[in-house]
Structures are given as C-alpha cells and as structure tokens.
Design a protein around this motif. Sequence first.
Motif, mmCIF file in Angstrom:
data_model
loop_
_atom_site.group_PDB
_atom_site.id
_atom_site.type_symbol
_atom_site.label_atom_id
_atom_site.label_comp_id
_atom_site.label_asym_id
_atom_site.label_seq_id
_atom_site.Cartn_x
_atom_site.Cartn_y
_atom_site.Cartn_z
ATOM 1 N N GLY A 1 39.656 81.071 41.466
ATOM 2 C CA GLY A 1 38.601 80.496 40.643
ATOM 3 C C GLY A 1 39.146 79.512 39.619
ATOM 4 N N LEU A 2 40.263 79.859 38.987
ATOM 5 C CA LEU A 2 40.879 78.945 38.021
ATOM 6 C C LEU A 2 41.305 77.646 38.691
ATOM 7 N N ALA A 3 41.908 77.764 39.877
ATOM 8 C CA ALA A 3 42.357 76.564 40.579
ATOM 9 C C ALA A 3 41.179 75.713 41.043
ATOM 10 N N ALA A 4 40.151 76.356 41.607
ATOM 11 C CA ALA A 4 39.015 75.606 42.143
ATOM 12 C C ALA A 4 38.233 74.906 41.044
ATOM 13 N N LYS A 5 38.123 75.534 39.880
ATOM 14 C CA LYS A 5 37.399 74.912 38.773
ATOM 15 C C LYS A 5 38.036 73.582 38.390
ATOM 16 N N THR A 6 39.357 73.526 38.425
ATOM 17 C CA THR A 6 40.050 72.278 38.113
ATOM 18 C C THR A 6 39.895 71.268 39.237
ATOM 19 N N MET A 7 40.001 71.720 40.472
ATOM 20 C CA MET A 7 39.901 70.794 41.608
ATOM 21 C C MET A 7 38.534 70.135 41.678
ATOM 22 N N LEU A 8 37.480 70.852 41.340
ATOM 23 C CA LEU A 8 36.129 70.293 41.429
ATOM 24 C C LEU A 8 35.843 69.259 40.350
ATOM 25 N N CYS A 9 36.698 69.157 39.354
ATOM 26 C CA CYS A 9 36.556 68.082 38.367
ATOM 27 C C CYS A 9 37.013 66.748 38.928
ATOM 28 N N ASP A 10 37.672 66.750 40.070
ATOM 29 C CA ASP A 10 38.151 65.522 40.701
ATOM 30 C C ASP A 10 37.041 64.939 41.570
ATOM 31 N N PRO A 11 36.665 63.676 41.363
ATOM 32 C CA PRO A 11 35.569 63.091 42.160
ATOM 33 C C PRO A 11 35.873 63.048 43.647
ATOM 34 N N GLY A 12 37.158 62.908 44.015
ATOM 35 C CA GLY A 12 37.500 62.879 45.433
ATOM 36 C C GLY A 12 37.213 64.206 46.116
ATOM 37 N N VAL A 13 37.463 65.316 45.436
ATOM 38 C CA VAL A 13 37.179 66.630 46.017
ATOM 39 C C VAL A 13 35.673 66.809 46.177
ATOM 40 N N ARG A 14 34.885 66.408 45.180
ATOM 41 C CA ARG A 14 33.434 66.534 45.306
ATOM 42 C C ARG A 14 32.908 65.674 46.441
ATOM 43 N N ALA A 15 33.443 64.462 46.590
ATOM 44 C CA ALA A 15 33.002 63.585 47.674
ATOM 45 C C ALA A 15 33.345 64.183 49.038
ATOM 46 N N ALA A 16 34.527 64.784 49.163
ATOM 47 C CA ALA A 16 34.912 65.386 50.434
ATOM 48 C C ALA A 16 34.010 66.569 50.775
ATOM 49 N N LEU A 17 33.620 67.344 49.783
ATOM 50 C CA LEU A 17 32.730 68.475 50.057
ATOM 51 C C LEU A 17 31.337 68.004 50.456
ATOM 52 N N ARG A 18 30.880 66.881 49.911
ATOM 53 C CA ARG A 18 29.581 66.354 50.344
ATOM 54 C C ARG A 18 29.604 65.986 51.818
ATOM 55 N N GLU A 19 30.770 65.581 52.307
ATOM 56 C CA GLU A 19 30.901 65.234 53.724
ATOM 57 C C GLU A 19 31.060 66.470 54.600
ATOM 58 N N ASP A 20 31.199 67.632 54.004
ATOM 59 C CA ASP A 20 31.365 68.882 54.743
ATOM 60 C C ASP A 20 30.309 69.877 54.252
ATOM 61 N N PRO A 21 29.039 69.673 54.643
ATOM 62 C CA PRO A 21 27.964 70.513 54.107
ATOM 63 C C PRO A 21 28.140 72.002 54.390
ATOM 64 N N ARG A 22 28.778 72.337 55.504
ATOM 65 C CA ARG A 22 28.941 73.758 55.828
ATOM 66 C C ARG A 22 29.835 74.446 54.806
ATOM 67 N N THR A 23 30.995 73.846 54.525
ATOM 68 C CA THR A 23 31.900 74.441 53.536
ATOM 69 C C THR A 23 31.258 74.445 52.154
ATOM 70 N N LEU A 24 30.576 73.366 51.820
ATOM 71 C CA LEU A 24 29.907 73.302 50.519
ATOM 72 C C LEU A 24 28.872 74.423 50.394
ATOM 73 N N GLY A 25 28.099 74.644 51.447
ATOM 74 C CA GLY A 25 27.115 75.712 51.404
ATOM 75 C C GLY A 25 27.753 77.090 51.264
ATOM 76 N N GLU A 26 28.863 77.322 51.952
ATOM 77 C CA GLU A 26 29.554 78.608 51.830
ATOM 78 C C GLU A 26 30.059 78.824 50.406
ATOM 79 N N LEU A 27 30.608 77.772 49.816
ATOM 80 C CA LEU A 27 31.125 77.901 48.457
ATOM 81 C C LEU A 27 30.006 78.151 47.445
ATOM 82 N N VAL A 28 28.854 77.540 47.667
ATOM 83 C CA VAL A 28 27.717 77.778 46.766
ATOM 84 C C VAL A 28 27.309 79.246 46.809
ATOM 85 N N VAL A 29 27.289 79.830 48.007
ATOM 86 C CA VAL A 29 26.933 81.243 48.134
ATOM 87 C C VAL A 29 27.976 82.121 47.450
#
Length: 563
Positions: free
Chosen positions: A149-177
């Motif tokens: 959780g500590l690592a992911a919170k920092t990674m999601l502050c990077d716009p490139g990581v957010r953009a990559a997750l938008r291109e992968d809706p399945r992984t994004l949906g799993e992480l939201v759950v």
Amino acid sequence: MIEDFRGTVSAVAEAAENQPSQLRAAVSAVFRLADRVPADARVEGLAALTGTLRAHQWSAGVAADIALLCGALVESGVPAGPAGLEVMRQLAEYGKLAGVFLHVWQKTGDDAPPHPSEVGEASEERVTPELEQLAPLATTGWWVSHRYGLAAKTMLCDPGVRAALREDPRTLGELVVIAGQLGPHVEEYGEIAELLRMAEADRMVVLHRQSARVFRVRFDGVSDNFQLHTLLEDALIGDRGLAVPGRRPLPEWVASATDLRDDPRTSIVEGQWDLVGVGGTWVDREAAPGAVPVVDGERAVVLEPISLPHSWRTGRRHPHIDGWLRVEEELSPEEGAQWWKRAHPPGAVVHPMLPAPPPAPEPGPGAPPAPAEPWGVPQAYRHDFVPPPLPDHGGPDRAPGTGSPDTAAPARVARHSRDDERGEAAPADERTVPAPHGSWGEPPTDSGGAPGHGAPGGVPGHRAGAPEPWDAPVPSETWDAPADERTVPAPHGSWGDPRGPGEDFAEEPPESVPPPPPGAGPGDRSARPVPAHAATTPPGAVHMDPLPEGVSDSSGWGPSWKD
C-alpha cells in the motif's frame, strides 16, 4: 558517492537471492544514499531494482521490501516508469489474497483484524478451517498488504502510471475493488482508492447550454469535480479562454486547482454552472470526474445555468499532484448538434436541494404550448428568466387594450383559499389565482365562484405548487390610482420582499386617511375617498374592494376581518 550508491543497489539483488536475512540492511543503505546522488543515478538505480523485482518469483516478504524501496526512489522525484506498473501488478495479486483473508476473518468473528505487521500463526489458524490449503497464502497476502500500500500510493502519484492503468481497465477495476475492501482497515488504501478514481478519466465532452457550443477537453491530476469546475471556467470563459460567457475565475482559484504549493485553502470559489450528465444525471462535485456518465463511449457533461448558488474552498485534495486541463477541440455545429440531440431538455435537472420541476401537462387539442420554464424552480435562481408582459385590461379612464403593457393593471395574488358550501378548505390544487383587476364586473359563473379565477399560473413568476399563507390579509391597494403608481405586494416570504422574517403588512387605520382636498381628481392617491360607513366597519374594511354581486361572503372566501 555515485559508485557507492550503485554498490548498495547491487547488494539488494544479492541479498534477495542468497541472503534474505540481510535484505533489510541493504535496503536501508540505498535509502541513506538516495538523496545524496543526482537524479540520473537514482533513475539508473530504479531501473536496476525493477529488473530485480521482475527477475524471480521472490517470496512475498522479499518482493514487498523491494517494491517499497522502488516507491521511495519515486518519491524522491524519479519517474516511476516500469517500476510503477510492476508494483501495481503485484499489488493486484497479493491484494486479492488479502481480501480473502479479510473476508474470512470477518465471517468467523466480530473483532477487527490485526494490523498487517502484527499478523502471525494464531491469525492463520483462525482462517484455516474455512480456507484449508489457501490459508497460508491468504495470511501472507494480508501480511504484505501494508508495504504494498505504501509503495502503490507513491506510484499512483505518477501520471504515467495512471495513464497505463487507464489503458488496462481490467487491472484498474481489480485494484478499485481491492482498495474498497482494504480501505476501512489499512489507512493507505483510502488514498489509493481516491488516486485510482483519479486514474479513471482524463478526457470528456463538454456541452455549454447558454452558448450551445460543444468542446472536447483533456485533463489529468483532477481529483474531484470541484477542481474540474474551476479548470473548466479557466479554459472556457472570457478572452483568456474560448469566449464562453461568464465570469472569469480569480487567479488564486486557478493556481490552487493546478500547481499551488502550501495552499492555505482560505479563498472561496463561487460556482457558475450545474454539472449534469447528458442523460440527465446530476453530477456531484465531491465525486471524481470518472463519475460523469459515459454516452456512446465518451464521458459527457452539460454545463447548465446554475439553479442554486453554491461555493467551496479552494485547494486540491492531493496537493502534491499537479492538475491541468486543456481544450483539445471545439466540435463543429453539425457534430455538436448530434450531442445536443442526446442531451436532456433545458431546465429538466436542478440542484438536488431544490424541488424537482413538475412534469409538463399534456396539451389538449388546440391548446397553446406549455411554458418552457420549469415553474417549480424559484424565479430568483433562473437568471435568464424574463417575465412576459402583463396583459392590458384597461382601467377606469380607458378601454381595455389601450395603452402599453407597462401601464396595464397588474395582477393581484390570492392570499386566501376558496371554501365550499360546507366550510371545508378546498384542496391545494384547486386554489387559484384571481385574474387581474377589471374582471370583477362580469357576471358570476355557473360554479358560483368569482369570474376571472382561471387556471393556476396566471400571474407571471408565480411558483406553482409552492405553499402560500392563504389566511394572511391582503394589503390595501388603490386601483383607481395612475397605472404607473399601482403596486402588487409580493407574497409573504417571497424573494425581494422588503419585510423581515415574521413581519406582515400593517393595516392603515381609517382615521389616518385624510379627506380629499377640494378639486382632487380620481387618480390622486392623496385624494382617496373614505366611505361613510368607515367608522362602523372593522379595521381594514375601508381598504377592501366590495365583493362582486353573487360572490359568497363566507369567512373562508371573504377577507379575514369578517371573522
């Protein structure tokens, strides 16, 4: 120093493969040296650690420590790059196991689960009867959930990581759950959930109702629709925008919504629009832009005229993330017309704190079209509302239809209800508004009521369905005064009423009315005659027009002083 840093990074890979017990010491050495080397060296070190993280199927504890170290380097200002995606992928795997552990823990007792750093054999034994062979994996997933959780919170502050997750809706949906499951028990996942919602949307179709123009915008770093609202104002309104009508946002509002650091959050933003989905769904400003509904594959929002004034404090929910918005294009009139065909009708959606507008009645054959304005919305909130001209019903000295609408006699607002012959109050939907003064001389209708009491809504600006103080007295009025001096008292409690709360119209005592001076004309307000019976009538009677012949003088129908 750079060589020492490279050596410590290599020591992390060596310890992970051959001496896991020494891994924590190697990770600490990298932490100590990271802020002493230039950014290029940190970028090189992060790339090496990413290769190590991907190279082997490490044990959960080893992988979590390396992921945490990668997050620390990104927090120092290094772009996340592939390391961010690898950390999010591993979080999706271990997060599912953590969710299984949490589900079974809650199923087998009412107590809260242990903090991930405190989980042990006793915790595993509790979930084993339900999970059997899966119990060790689920317990391990819970154990590493805090570090990931500590690592992911920092990674999601990077716009490139957010953009990559938008291109992968399945992984994004799993992480939201996963974030939704773990958030109530592991603090970091509450912020992770917000950052994942930020990653859901980065572009939108925007329809501006007043100008009928349609735009396609792109944005990032926007955590809620308060921030989106301010950025849309900055991009669209005025000469510094795209000449959309409106009031330009203040510079401090825009700075706070983009990149202002140490924002004191003391300035108050005043909204100019209602945000409504194209299909008629109210868009909450506290939600993220991802809450805007998708229509034909694109999120689309209508900027409606504001129905209820609202404001909010400046500031970004995540001040360490810069926000921006730009207009990519304005759609052609033809393409924009297609979007307007999909949109809800104007005035169909208002702020949830206001009453919904009543459904438009079905017009009968030959009936005039229904008014386009939603009469259930207070007139004070309809900035573009222009009341129609009052009809000209003539006056004592001229025939109806002569003169301009400005000199027509205004309508009087009913302040009492009609009673039937049994003395029972009529239903609210039968209470009507009398026609303007001048119709009292007509003969009574078959229903026994006064002529001229037509359909509700006869007075422009009247709020249909709004409660009226039906028993309040009608203020005095002189209808034979010049037309430009005639006034219509507003209903009690309406907007613009000069009286304060609880005040009512004061009746003028009969003795306060002076006798008419010699030679005074009928249009002189100061020459208003006093009837001979004024001394024997109750206070206020002198100011009332006589009831027409045939009209009931019951206490419910007549003025209140008859009681």
